[in-house]
Design a protein around this motif. Structure first.
Motif, PDB file in Angstrom:
ATOM      1  N   SER A  23      -8.104 -44.626 -43.777  1.00 43.65           N
ATOM      2  CA  SER A  23      -7.033 -43.848 -43.140  1.00 43.65           C
ATOM      3  C   SER A  23      -6.240 -44.630 -42.112  1.00 43.65           C
ATOM      4  O   SER A  23      -5.379 -44.071 -41.424  1.00 43.65           O
ATOM      5  N   GLY A  24      -6.489 -45.930 -41.956  1.00 43.98           N
ATOM      6  CA  GLY A  24      -5.689 -46.698 -41.005  1.00 43.98           C
ATOM      7  C   GLY A  24      -6.363 -47.991 -40.590  1.00 43.98           C
ATOM      8  O   GLY A  24      -7.353 -48.422 -41.187  1.00 43.98           O
ATOM      9  N   ARG A  51      -6.491 -41.106 -32.278  1.00 41.34           N
ATOM     10  CA  ARG A  51      -6.514 -41.507 -33.683  1.00 41.34           C
ATOM     11  C   ARG A  51      -5.468 -40.665 -34.411  1.00 41.34           C
ATOM     12  O   ARG A  51      -5.789 -39.674 -35.058  1.00 41.34           O
ATOM     13  N   PHE A  53      -3.783 -40.978 -37.073  1.00 42.29           N
ATOM     14  CA  PHE A  53      -3.893 -40.859 -38.529  1.00 42.29           C
ATOM     15  C   PHE A  53      -5.041 -39.938 -38.932  1.00 42.29           C
ATOM     16  O   PHE A  53      -5.171 -39.602 -40.102  1.00 42.29           O
ATOM     17  N   THR A  54      -5.854 -39.532 -37.962  1.00 44.02           N
ATOM     18  CA  THR A  54      -6.983 -38.653 -38.267  1.00 44.02           C
ATOM     19  C   THR A  54      -6.820 -37.274 -37.638  1.00 44.02           C
ATOM     20  O   THR A  54      -6.974 -36.255 -38.295  1.00 44.02           O
ATOM     21  N   THR A  58      -1.960 -38.927 -29.987  1.00 47.57           N
ATOM     22  CA  THR A  58      -1.575 -40.279 -29.608  1.00 47.57           C
ATOM     23  C   THR A  58      -1.887 -40.484 -28.131  1.00 47.57           C
ATOM     24  O   THR A  58      -2.184 -39.534 -27.399  1.00 47.57           O
ATOM     25  N   ASN A 193     -13.477 -41.958 -45.516  1.00 46.94           N
ATOM     26  CA  ASN A 193     -12.346 -41.465 -44.704  1.00 46.94           C
ATOM     27  C   ASN A 193     -11.282 -40.772 -45.546  1.00 46.94           C
ATOM     28  O   ASN A 193     -10.094 -41.051 -45.435  1.00 46.94           O
ATOM     29  N   GLU A 243     -14.043 -35.879 -40.476  1.00 48.00           N
ATOM     30  CA  GLU A 243     -12.717 -35.402 -40.079  1.00 48.00           C
ATOM     31  C   GLU A 243     -12.540 -33.908 -40.331  1.00 48.00           C
ATOM     32  O   GLU A 243     -11.754 -33.246 -39.646  1.00 48.00           O
TER      33      GLU A 243
END
Length: 373
Positions: A23-24, A51, A53-54, A58, A193, A243
């Motif tokens: 995921s990143g 995270r 992207f999860t 930010t 992920n 997640e």
């Protein structure tokens, strides 16, 4: 005792080795140090790792939500009135990592006020925790060399392999190379992920049946409800929700729907309070838990050790605690040490993460003047 002000301090420390996964990728620890100041002069601290992207958070959004939403409502409350604090946090949807950091900082205040390690307030089951190390996207032989080095230097014998979002053959090859190179006494498990479909995950499990994997974490998106339930039913090893289970409510949904058969606990996104709720839920249902890693700094890893070692259920498996070794520096005044594959719980009052103020001044990304809150 009253909460006097909150600080959300953004800082950035580069990684010597970026960690890549489905995921990143993380090349810098662009985190937020959260501080709760009281009118008695106590300061509670915690690390918040964004995270996006999860979880969608930010560095900027976490600072904004703490400065603009949480702080004005928390100032003036007694830190011991934790129910009132969580009622405030609960009014705002999502923002789990920001809430988790506020919660851990609050526990840090309570431990310091009581002159007691938070580890003992939580349960005090063990004084150390076994370490699992995460291996990122790299060629199979490079992964083997890294694992062998960590076993030799730190005594680590449990490894989580990041997989997903690349040809299945590469992930399958890595599983076989690691097992052949490390032998049968090393524990290996996978984390995709959300990088596979449920059917791809079943294919990988079929082609690695002889590797002796112990678990598969978040193989596919929880939105694949029917396929994921079929995967859980057919898998010979536990399917860990990560997640998909950031809150106690999410854990209930995934377990009751058959979306996972084990749960990853991460103090960075739940704090200690909701982590305790999740642990109680899992223990009552007989569901295994593992202590996960949010690609934490040493400050965050201390929190994981403190919670994980405090309870019998979270002490059974190795916790994901070592990825701070890939950072070029850290904020702790007394760095964490991994000896014989374990990390000791700090014996200090509070959570036990003492910040080096010179390092914080060097790495922080805002003006050094205190927050108006």
């Amino acid at each position: 005792m009253k909460i006097l002000r909150l600080e959300a301090i953004p800082y950035s420390i580069p990684y010597t080795t970026p960690l890549a996964f489905a995921s990143g990728q993380v090349a810098h620890a662009e985190h937020v140090l959260v501080r709760i100041h009281t009118d008695d002069g106590l300061v509670g601290e915690a690390d918040a790792p964004p995270r996006p992207f999860t979880y969608g958070e930010t560095q900027a959004s976490m600072k904004a939500i703490i400065d603009s939403v949480f702080a004005p409502q928390l100032i003036g409350l007694d830190p011991f009135d934790r129910g009132k604090v969580h009622a405030v946090l609960g009014r705002t949807m999502h923002n789990q990592v920001a809430k988790g950091a506020v919660d851990i900082a609050l526990w840090d205040v309570l431990g310091k006020a009581l002159r007691t390690p938070v580890h003992k307030l939580l349960g005090g089951f063990r004084d150390s925790m076994r370490v699992s190390h995460m291996l990122g996207f790299r060629p199979a032989q490079d992964l083997l060399a890294e694992a062998q080095r960590f076993r030799e230097e730190y005594g680590i014998s449990t490894f989580k392999l990041k997989v997903g979002r690349r040809p299945l053959a590469l992930d399958i090859e890595a599983c076989h190379v690691l097992r052949e190179g490390l032998g049968s006494d090393v524990e290996l498990y996978l984390d995709a992920n959300r990088g596979w479909s449920a059917n791809e995950a079943l294919e990988v499990l079929r082609r690695t049946a002889d590797v002796g994997l112990t678990a598969l974490e978040e193989p596919c998106d929880a939105k694949e409800a029917l396929s994921r339930r079929r995967l859980v039913q057919q898998s010979p090893i536990p399917i860990i929700g990560d997640e998909s289970v950031p809150t106690a409510g999410d854990v209930s949904r995934e377990l009751l729907s058959g979306g996972c058969s084990a749960v990853s606990l991460k103090t960075a996104r739940s704090g200690f309070t909701e982590a305790t709720e999740i642990l109680g839920l899992c223990s009552g249902l007989g569901v295994d838990v593992t202590m996960g890693n949010q690609i934490d700094t040493q400050v965050g890893s201390v929190a994981t050790v403190v919670f994980g070692a405090a309870h019998e259920a979270t002490s059974r498996r190795a916790g994901e605690l070592s990825n701070f070794l890939d950072m070029s520096d850290d904020l702790l005044a007394d760095p964490l040490r991994i000896r014989a594959g374990r990390i000791q719980v700090p014996a200090l009052p509070g959570v036990g993460a003492v910040i080096d103020e010179d390092k914080l001044a060097h790495y922080r990304q805002d003006a050094t003047s205190p927050s108006p809150h």
